[in-house]
Scaffold this motif. Structure first.
Motif, PDB file in Angstrom:
ATOM      1  N   GLU A   1       0.856  -1.190   0.000  1.00  0.00           N
ATOM      2  CA  GLU A   1       0.000   0.000   0.000  1.00  0.00           C
ATOM      3  C   GLU A   1       0.887   1.234   0.000  1.00  0.00           C
ATOM      4  O   GLU A   1       1.752   1.403   0.858  1.00  0.00           O
ATOM      5  CB  GLU A   1      -0.900   0.003   1.224  1.00  0.00           C
ATOM      6  CG  GLU A   1      -1.914   1.124   1.213  1.00  0.00           C
ATOM      7  CD  GLU A   1      -2.898   1.039   2.356  1.00  0.00           C
ATOM      8  OE1 GLU A   1      -3.711   1.963   2.493  1.00  0.00           O
ATOM      9  OE2 GLU A   1      -2.839   0.032   3.095  1.00  0.00           O
ATOM     10  N   LEU A   2       0.641   2.083  -0.984  1.00  0.00           N
ATOM     11  CA  LEU A   2       1.419   3.299  -1.106  1.00  0.00           C
ATOM     12  C   LEU A   2       0.796   4.397  -0.238  1.00  0.00           C
ATOM     13  O   LEU A   2      -0.378   4.351   0.144  1.00  0.00           O
ATOM     14  CB  LEU A   2       1.480   3.754  -2.553  1.00  0.00           C
ATOM     15  CG  LEU A   2       2.031   2.732  -3.568  1.00  0.00           C
ATOM     16  CD1 LEU A   2       2.109   3.360  -4.944  1.00  0.00           C
ATOM     17  CD2 LEU A   2       3.379   2.203  -3.140  1.00  0.00           C
ATOM     18  N   THR A   3       1.593   5.389   0.052  1.00  0.00           N
ATOM     19  CA  THR A   3       1.089   6.516   0.841  1.00  0.00           C
ATOM     20  C   THR A   3       0.053   7.308   0.082  1.00  0.00           C
ATOM     21  O   THR A   3      -0.752   8.051   0.676  1.00  0.00           O
ATOM     22  CB  THR A   3       2.253   7.434   1.230  1.00  0.00           C
ATOM     23  OG1 THR A   3       2.937   7.877   0.049  1.00  0.00           O
ATOM     24  CG2 THR A   3       3.236   6.702   2.149  1.00  0.00           C
ATOM     25  N   THR A   4       0.035   7.147  -1.234  1.00  0.00           N
ATOM     26  CA  THR A   4      -0.946   7.852  -2.051  1.00  0.00           C
ATOM     27  C   THR A   4      -2.299   7.166  -2.006  1.00  0.00           C
ATOM     28  O   THR A   4      -3.248   7.638  -2.640  1.00  0.00           O
ATOM     29  CB  THR A   4      -0.461   7.928  -3.502  1.00  0.00           C
ATOM     30  OG1 THR A   4      -0.241   6.610  -3.999  1.00  0.00           O
ATOM     31  CG2 THR A   4       0.845   8.712  -3.575  1.00  0.00           C
ATOM     32  N   GLY A   5      -2.347   5.967  -1.331  1.00  0.00           N
ATOM     33  CA  GLY A   5      -3.586   5.236  -1.260  1.00  0.00           C
ATOM     34  C   GLY A   5      -3.736   4.194  -2.342  1.00  0.00           C
ATOM     35  O   GLY A   5      -4.697   3.414  -2.327  1.00  0.00           O
ATOM     36  N   LYS A   6      -2.808   4.118  -3.243  1.00  0.00           N
ATOM     37  CA  LYS A   6      -2.864   3.101  -4.291  1.00  0.00           C
ATOM     38  C   LYS A   6      -2.371   1.784  -3.719  1.00  0.00           C
ATOM     39  O   LYS A   6      -1.359   1.731  -3.035  1.00  0.00           O
ATOM     40  CB  LYS A   6      -2.016   3.537  -5.477  1.00  0.00           C
ATOM     41  CG  LYS A   6      -2.107   2.589  -6.660  1.00  0.00           C
ATOM     42  CD  LYS A   6      -1.143   2.981  -7.773  1.00  0.00           C
ATOM     43  CE  LYS A   6      -1.426   4.367  -8.304  1.00  0.00           C
ATOM     44  NZ  LYS A   6      -0.544   4.700  -9.442  1.00  0.00           N
ATOM     45  N   ILE A   7      -3.094   0.723  -4.006  1.00  0.00           N
ATOM     46  CA  ILE A   7      -2.700  -0.614  -3.551  1.00  0.00           C
ATOM     47  C   ILE A   7      -2.214  -1.395  -4.766  1.00  0.00           C
ATOM     48  O   ILE A   7      -2.931  -1.546  -5.748  1.00  0.00           O
ATOM     49  CB  ILE A   7      -3.877  -1.336  -2.880  1.00  0.00           C
ATOM     50  CG1 ILE A   7      -4.350  -0.566  -1.650  1.00  0.00           C
ATOM     51  CG2 ILE A   7      -3.467  -2.752  -2.492  1.00  0.00           C
ATOM     52  CD1 ILE A   7      -5.563  -1.167  -0.997  1.00  0.00           C
ATOM     53  N   LEU A   8      -0.992  -1.852  -4.591  1.00  0.00           N
ATOM     54  CA  LEU A   8      -0.372  -2.621  -5.673  1.00  0.00           C
ATOM     55  C   LEU A   8      -0.160  -4.064  -5.223  1.00  0.00           C
ATOM     56  O   LEU A   8       0.203  -4.332  -4.071  1.00  0.00           O
ATOM     57  CB  LEU A   8       0.978  -2.021  -6.064  1.00  0.00           C
ATOM     58  CG  LEU A   8       0.962  -0.569  -6.541  1.00  0.00           C
ATOM     59  CD1 LEU A   8       2.390  -0.108  -6.842  1.00  0.00           C
ATOM     60  CD2 LEU A   8       0.089  -0.413  -7.782  1.00  0.00           C
ATOM     61  N   SER A   9      -0.402  -4.964  -6.151  1.00  0.00           N
ATOM     62  CA  SER A   9      -0.075  -6.373  -5.919  1.00  0.00           C
ATOM     63  C   SER A   9       1.277  -6.645  -6.594  1.00  0.00           C
ATOM     64  O   SER A   9       1.443  -6.380  -7.782  1.00  0.00           O
ATOM     65  CB  SER A   9      -1.156  -7.278  -6.520  1.00  0.00           C
ATOM     66  OG  SER A   9      -0.789  -8.634  -6.356  1.00  0.00           O
ATOM     67  N   TYR A  10       2.226  -7.123  -5.817  1.00  0.00           N
ATOM     68  CA  TYR A  10       3.584  -7.319  -6.355  1.00  0.00           C
ATOM     69  C   TYR A  10       3.906  -8.804  -6.422  1.00  0.00           C
ATOM     70  O   TYR A  10       3.310  -9.633  -5.741  1.00  0.00           O
ATOM     71  CB  TYR A  10       4.612  -6.583  -5.501  1.00  0.00           C
ATOM     72  CG  TYR A  10       4.793  -7.186  -4.117  1.00  0.00           C
ATOM     73  CD1 TYR A  10       5.674  -8.243  -3.894  1.00  0.00           C
ATOM     74  CD2 TYR A  10       4.070  -6.671  -3.039  1.00  0.00           C
ATOM     75  CE1 TYR A  10       5.821  -8.796  -2.638  1.00  0.00           C
ATOM     76  CE2 TYR A  10       4.225  -7.222  -1.775  1.00  0.00           C
ATOM     77  CZ  TYR A  10       5.104  -8.284  -1.577  1.00  0.00           C
ATOM     78  OH  TYR A  10       5.256  -8.842  -0.336  1.00  0.00           O
ATOM     79  N   ALA A  11       4.877  -9.087  -7.231  1.00  0.00           N
ATOM     80  CA  ALA A  11       5.410 -10.460  -7.361  1.00  0.00           C
ATOM     81  C   ALA A  11       6.842 -10.387  -7.875  1.00  0.00           C
ATOM     82  O   ALA A  11       7.171  -9.519  -8.691  1.00  0.00           O
ATOM     83  CB  ALA A  11       4.555 -11.290  -8.295  1.00  0.00           C
ATOM     84  N   THR A  12       7.670 -11.251  -7.348  1.00  0.00           N
ATOM     85  CA  THR A  12       9.064 -11.374  -7.847  1.00  0.00           C
ATOM     86  C   THR A  12       9.220 -12.744  -8.479  1.00  0.00           C
ATOM     87  O   THR A  12       8.756 -13.747  -7.938  1.00  0.00           O
ATOM     88  CB  THR A  12      10.088 -11.221  -6.710  1.00  0.00           C
ATOM     89  OG1 THR A  12       9.932 -12.300  -5.794  1.00  0.00           O
ATOM     90  CG2 THR A  12       9.886  -9.895  -5.977  1.00  0.00           C
ATOM     91  N   ALA A  13       9.885 -12.788  -9.599  1.00  0.00           N
ATOM     92  CA  ALA A  13      10.090 -14.050 -10.326  1.00  0.00           C
ATOM     93  C   ALA A  13      11.548 -14.170 -10.726  1.00  0.00           C
ATOM     94  O   ALA A  13      12.081 -13.280 -11.403  1.00  0.00           O
ATOM     95  CB  ALA A  13       9.192 -14.105 -11.554  1.00  0.00           C
ATOM     96  N   PRO A  14      12.231 -15.260 -10.289  1.00  0.00           N
ATOM     97  CA  PRO A  14      13.625 -15.462 -10.718  1.00  0.00           C
ATOM     98  C   PRO A  14      13.675 -15.862 -12.185  1.00  0.00           C
ATOM     99  O   PRO A  14      12.882 -16.677 -12.652  1.00  0.00           O
ATOM    100  CB  PRO A  14      14.123 -16.589  -9.811  1.00  0.00           C
ATOM    101  CG  PRO A  14      12.898 -17.321  -9.412  1.00  0.00           C
ATOM    102  CD  PRO A  14      11.781 -16.324  -9.372  1.00  0.00           C
ATOM    103  N   LEU A  15      14.599 -15.296 -12.905  1.00  0.00           N
ATOM    104  CA  LEU A  15      14.788 -15.594 -14.324  1.00  0.00           C
ATOM    105  C   LEU A  15      16.137 -16.275 -14.522  1.00  0.00           C
ATOM    106  O   LEU A  15      16.994 -16.264 -13.620  1.00  0.00           O
ATOM    107  CB  LEU A  15      14.714 -14.300 -15.136  1.00  0.00           C
ATOM    108  CG  LEU A  15      13.396 -13.533 -15.080  1.00  0.00           C
ATOM    109  CD1 LEU A  15      13.495 -12.269 -15.909  1.00  0.00           C
ATOM    110  CD2 LEU A  15      12.226 -14.392 -15.539  1.00  0.00           C
ATOM    111  N   PRO A  16      16.351 -16.888 -15.672  1.00  0.00           N
ATOM    112  CA  PRO A  16      17.654 -17.514 -15.931  1.00  0.00           C
ATOM    113  C   PRO A  16      18.796 -16.518 -15.822  1.00  0.00           C
ATOM    114  O   PRO A  16      18.605 -15.308 -15.925  1.00  0.00           O
ATOM    115  CB  PRO A  16      17.503 -18.062 -17.359  1.00  0.00           C
ATOM    116  CG  PRO A  16      16.034 -18.232 -17.548  1.00  0.00           C
ATOM    117  CD  PRO A  16      15.382 -17.131 -16.771  1.00  0.00           C
TER     118      PRO A  16
END
Length: 866
Positions: free
Chosen positions: A585-600
Motif C-alpha cells: 500500500e502506497l502513501t498515495t492510497g494506491k494498492i499494488l499487488s507485487y510479485a518477484t520471479a527469478p529468471l535464468p
C-alpha cells in the motif's frame, strides 16, 4: 757279553764274544736295490734283527744255567780226561747261542733279499710299461686331428694337449683357441659353454657336435676323471662329419620342438598331435584342462577326445581331400558349450591341430551387429540427414532423411556411389548453386578425407533451403556427412526476433508494471507502466540503474520492509531463489499487488499491478514460472538420460578399441594404430565427461551419499598427484606439495576428496606455463581441513569469476585444452556436499589460487540443482 759288528761295505756280519771267540758271517749274493733309500732300509732292518738275537743270548744262557745248577757247582769230567770248570761251560754255551742266532739271521736275510729282488724286478717292469703307455698316449693326443683341454679341480687355467688342422678354422694359439666365440658359430658357442659348465660344476658328461666359423663340424666329448675335467675336440672324417652335422641338426630340431611345445603349453588354446594311425601322441596343458584331465600324459594315455565322433570324422574327411581342416566346431567344456576355431594339418607321419575359443568373440560380434542395427534404426529416425563414406569415398550408409533431403532413389544410393560423383549430381540437378571455381570448391570440401579435424559449412541451396553441413573424418579414413536443415530454424529465429519486438512493444503498452534486474542488481528492462505506478521518471528506471537507487526514491511512499525484501531477492546469493508475492500500500492510497520471479542467468523480475488486475496478472506470471520450471526439469532429465545411454556404447567402443590393438586381431599399420589411440583417448575423455555429468546429476537429485571414513591427507595428496604426473611431466611443470606437520587425517569421503584434488591439479596444469611450479598446500585451521592449489597461469578476469562454477561454460583464456566446463562445478558440488566452501582468488596475469575448506567431521549435505 758279545759284540756284533755289521760291515756294510764288505756285506758281512761279525759277532765277537767275551774271550777270543769270533763269529764272522758273510752275506752271499747281491742285496742291491733300485735306490739308496731302499738299501738303507734293508740294512737297517738286518742290523736290528741281528742285535735282537744277540741280546737274547744271556736270557737263554741264564735259563740253561738255572736248569743245570747242580752240575755247574763243580767241575765236569770230559771223555778226554780234562776237567772243565763252570766258567768254561758258560762261555761255551754263549758261543753256541751266538752261532745259532747268527745262522738264523743269515737265513732270514737271504729270504728277504730274494723277496726284495723279486719286487724290484716287478716294479721295474711296471714302470717300463707305464712309460710306454704314457709315450703312446702322448703320441695319440698330439695327433693333428684332435685337441684336449684338461682342468684340474676348480682351477681356471686349463692344460692344452694336441692340435687341430688350422685350415678348418681352428687357431693354434692357446689364448685364441680358448676364446671360442672367435672361431665358432654363435649357436655352437652357446651350446659348448653350457655343456662345459655342466661338466665342471655337476660332472655331467656330454657328446655334442659344433661348427667352426668356416662351417667345419667338430665332435666334442666331455668327461671327468678323479678331480680332472677333460674336453676333447675331434676332427671327424667326411662320413663322421656328415654324422656330426646330422647330430647337430637333430639337436637343434629337438630344441626347436621342445621350445614349440613349451610355447603351446603356455598358451590357453588346446593343441594336439596325432600319429599316422590317428591316435593322440601329444597334447598341451590347455587340451588336458578342456577334457578334465590332470595332466597331458593322462589325456594321451586315456585317449580323451575334445570333439565328438561326427566332428572328428568331418576333420578326417577334409584332411583326406585338402590335407587340412579349418572351420568352427562346438563342444562342451567345463559344463558349458563353447565354439572353437579349429585348424588341423595333415603330414606324412601324422597330423597336428589347434583350437581357439571364439565363444566370447562371437558374442561380441553379435552384440556389435545389434548395436550397428540399433544405431542405423536410430539414425533413420533423425530429421538430420546422415551419410557415411569409406576411405575410398564410396557411400556405405545413409538414412532416410538423406535420401529425402536430396531427392535420390534408394537403389542408386545402395549402389555405393562416389562422393565426388554425388556432388557433381547435386550441381547438375541444380540443387547446389554455381561456384566461381567449381573444381577448387569441390577439392576444398573433399579435403576432409585428408584432415583430422571436423569441418563445418553453411550451404544455401537454390530452392531457398539453408543447410548446416558437418564433415567429420572417421578413424579409418572415411568421412561422415551430417546435413542439418536450418531453414525452419532461421525462420523461427526471425519469428522470435519479431516476437521479441512485439512483446517489447506489448510490454510498453501493458498496464502492469514490469522491471527486470540482473544478478548485479541493475535494471535490464522496465516498461513505462512500472515508472507510472511508482511515479518515476524515465531516466530513473533506465537500463543500468541499480535497484538501490530506485529503492531510495520509492521507499518514502511505501513500506520499507517490502523494498528490503525486493533488494535482498534481486542481489542475494541464496542457493534457492524464491518467489515473493503480496500486496503493498502506497502513501498515495494506491494498492499494488507485487510479485518477484527469478529468471535464468540470475536475473529477477518484479511486477506491480493494481488490485483490480491482480488475478489476471498473477495467473500469467504463474504460468510463465511453471513453464520455466518444467524447462529446467526437462533439461536435467535429458542430461541424466543421455548420460546413462552414452555409457553403454562408449564402453563398447573402448572395448573394441582395446581388442583391435591386441595381436590376435591381426597386424595394424602406423596410421591405424594412431587412429586407435585417438579413439581410445577420445573415448576415455568422453567417458570422464559422462561420469562427471552423472555425478552432478546425482548431486542435483539429492540422492548422492558420501562414504564417510578416515581420510589420510598424505594418501589423498599422493593419489591426486600421481593422476596428473604424466601431464605435468609432459609440460615440464613442477608440483610443490606442502603438507604441514600434524595434519594427519579427517572424516570425509576419500574417493570424492581425491577427485576434488585431482580436478584442481588438472585445472592448474592446463593453465600453468611450461617450466613453472604448481603449489599444493594443506593445513589444519581450527575445525577445518584446508587445501589450496596455486598456479602461475594467465589468471581470470572478474567477469569470468562471476560464473566460473557454472556448468558447461569453459573459458579458453590461455589453457592448453578446452574441456566440458565441469571440473570446478564438480569441485564446488563435492566440497559443499561435505559442508565446506570453495574460494577462488584470481586476476588477469597474476595466476589463480583455489582454496577448499572441509570440516574435520563431515556430514552429508543436500544440494539444490542449479
Amino acid at each position: 757279553m758279545g759284540q756284533m759288528v755289521i760291515s756294510r761295505m764288505e756285506k758281512r756280519i761279525v759277532i765277537r764274544l767275551d774271550g777270543a771267540a769270533t763269529v764272522d758271517m758273510r752275506i752271499k749274493g747281491d742285496v742291491r736295490s733300485e735306490d739308496a733309500a731302499h738299501k738303507r732300509s734293508v740294512l737297517s732292518r738286518l742290523q736290528t734283527r741281528a742285535l735282537s738275537a744277540v741280546s737274547a743270548l744271556p736270557i737263554l744262557l741264564t735259563a740253561s744255567f738255572s736248569a743245570h745248577a747242580e752240575d755247574m757247582l763243580g767241575l765236569i769230567d770230559t771223555p778226554f780226561g780234562m776237567k772243565v770248570g763252570t766258567f768254561e761251560v758258560v762261555q761255551f754255551a754263549m758261543f753256541l747261542g751266538a752261532m745259532g742266532a747268527a745262522l738264523l739271521s743269515a737265513g732270514w736275510l737271504i729270504r728277504e733279499r730274494s723277496r726284495i729282488a723279486h719286487e724290484n724286478r716287478h716294479l721295474r717292469d711296471k714302470v717300463a710299461d707305464l712309460n710306454v703307455t704314457v709315450q703312446r698316449n702322448e703320441a695319440l693326443l698330439n695327433l693333428k686331428d684332435q685337441r684336449v683341454i684338461v682342468w684340474e679341480g676348480s682351477s681356471s687355467t686349463p692344460v692344452l694337449i694336441g692340435s687341430l688342422p688350422p685350415e678348418i678354422g681352428v687357431p693354434e694359439s692357446r689364448s685364441l683357441f680358448l676364446a671360442f666365440g672367435r672361431w665358432l658359430r654363435v649357436e655352437s658357442v652357446t651350446l659348448l659353454d653350457r655343456s662345459v659348465s655342466a661338466l665342471r660344476e655337476k660332472a655331467r658328461p656330454f657328446d655334442i657336435a659344433i661348427e667352426t666359423s668356416k662351417g667345419t663340424p667338430l665332435e666334442v666329448q666331455g668327461r671327468t676323471s678323479g678331480g680332472y675335467a677333460i674336453v676333447r675336440f675331434i676332427n671327424p672324417g667326411e662320413v663322421r662329419a656328415a654324422q656330426a652335422m646330422l647330430k647337430a641338426e637333430n639337436y637343434h630340431l629337438s630344441e626347436a620342438v621342445a621350445t614349440l611345445r613349451g610355447l603351446l603349453d603356455a598358451i590357453d588354446m588346446p593343441a594336439w598331435s596325432r600319429s599316422s594311425e590317428g591316435q593322440l601322441n601329444w597334447v598341451n596343458l590347455a587340451y588336458a584342462k578342456a577334457v578334465d584331465e590332470r595332466d597331458p600324459n593322462s589325456a594321451v594315455r586315456d585317449g580323451r577326445e575334445l570333439f565328438g565322433v561326427q566332428a572328428r570324422e568331418r576333420i578326417e574327411r577334409d584332411k583326406t581331400l585338402n590335407r587340412k581342416f579349418h572351420d568352427q566346431l562346438s563342444t562342451v567344456v567345463g559344463g558349458d558349450r563353447h565354439v572353437f576355431s579349429v585348424t588341423d594339418i595333415a603330414a606324412s607321419n601324422g597330423s597336428a591341430g589347434m583350437a581357439i575359443d571364439i565363444s566370447e568373440a562371437e558374442l561380441i560380434r553379435e552384440e556389435f551387429k545389434r548395436t550397428v542395427l540399433n544405431h542405423s534404426d536410430t539414425l533413420d529416425q533423425l530429421n538430420s540427414a546422415v551419410a557415411m563414406f569409406d576411405a575410398n569415398r564410396k557411400l556405405q550408409f545413409f538414412n532416410q532423411a538423406f535420401a529425402k533431403l536430396w531427392g535420390l532413389e534408394t537403389p542408386f544410393l545402395e549402389s555405393n556411389p562416389d562422393n565426388a560423383m554425388l556432388l557433381d549430381r547435386f550441381r547438375s540437378d541444380g540443387i547446389l548453386p554455381e561456384q566461381p571455381d567449381w573444381r577448387r570448391w569441390k577439392e576444398q570440401v573433399l579435403s576432409a578425407y585428408h584432415s583430422i579435424e571436423s569441418q563445418e559449412y553453411v550451404w544455401h541451396l537454390t530452392d531457398g533451403r539453408t543447410l548446416r553441413v558437418i564433415v567429420n573424418p572417421q578413424p579409418k579414413g572415411g568421412v561422415t556427412w551430417v546435413f542439418e536443415n536450418l531453414t525452419e530454424k532461421l525462420e523461427l529465429e526471425s519469428r522470435y526476433n519479431t516476437l521479441i519486438k512485439v512483446q517489447g512493444q506489448t510490454l510498453d503498452y501493458l498496464a502492469e508494471g514490469v522491471a527486470v534486474f540482473g544478478s548485479d542488481g541493475k535494471v535490464r528492462l522496465a516498461n513505462p507502466a512500472f515508472a507510472s505506478l511508482w511515479s518515476l521518471k524515465s531516466e530513473q528506471v533506465a537500463e543500468g540503474t541499480h535497484i538501490s537507487a530506485i529503492r531510495r526514491v520509492c521507499e518514502p511512499v511505501s513500506d520499507a520492509d517490502n523494498w528490503e525484501s525486493f533488494v535482498t531477492t534481486v542481489t542475494g546469493f541464496d542457493d534457492e531463489r524464491r518467489s515473493l508475492s503480496g500486496h503493498i500500500e502506497l502513501t498515495t492510497g494506491k494498492i499494488l499487488s507485487y510479485a518477484t520471479a527469478p529468471l535464468p542467468n540470475g536475473q529477477t523480475m518484479l511486477t506491480f499491478v493494481d488490485v483490480t488486475d491482480s488475478v489476471q496478472v498473477e495467473r500469467a506470471l504463474k504460468e510463465k514460472n511453471e513453464a520455466l520450471e518444467r524447462t529446467d526439469e526437462l533439461k536435467n532429465d535429458f542430461v541424466q538420460h543421455v548420460s546413462y545411454e552414452l555409457r553403454s556404447p562408449l564402453t563398447n567402443i573402448m572395448g573394441f578399441t582395446e581388442l583391435l590393438q591386441t595381436p590376435m586381431t591381426g597386424p595394424l599399420n602406423d596410421r591405424q594404430r594412431d587412429y586407435l589411440d585417438h579413439i581410445g583417448t577420445s573415448s576415455s575423455v568422453l567417458l570422464t565427461i559422462v561420469n562427471d555429468i552423472l555425478d552432478l546429476a546425482t548431486v542435483d537429485a539429492g540422492i548422492m551419499e558420501l562414504d564417510i571414513s578416515d581420510v589420510s591427507v598424505t594418501d589423498a595428496v599422493t593419489v591426486a598427484s600421481e593422476k596428473v604426473a604424466d601431464r605435468l611431466k609432459e609440460h615440464n611443470i613442477l608440483l610443490d606439495t606442502r603438507i604441514e606437520t600434524g595434519t594427519g587425517s579427517f572424516r570425509a569421503d576419500a574417493a570424492r576428496i581425491k577427485q576434488v584434488l585431482s580436478n584442481l591439479l588438472s585445472n592448474a596444469a592446463n593453465y600453468a606455463p611450461e617450466g613453472s611450479t604448481i603449489t599444493l598446500k594443506c593445513w589444519r585451521e581450527q575445525t577445518e581441513m584446508v587445501f589450496s592449489v596455486m598456479d602461475n597461469g594467465p589468471g581470470m578476469p572478474d567477469y569470468v569469476l562471476d560464473s566460473i562454477f557454472k556448468r558447461f561454460q569453459p573459458y579458453p583464456n590461455g589453457g592448453r585444452k578446452r574441456g566440458a566446463g565441469l571440473g570446478l562445478s564438480i569441485v564446488k558440488g563435492f566440497v559443499e556436499l561435505h559442508g565446506g566452501t570453495v574460494d577462488i582468488d584470481s586476476s588477469a596475469g597474476k595466476g589463480t589460487l583455489v582454496t577448499c575448506r572441509f570440516p574435520l567431521e563431515a556430514r552429508t549435505f543436500s544440494l539444490a540443482a542449479e
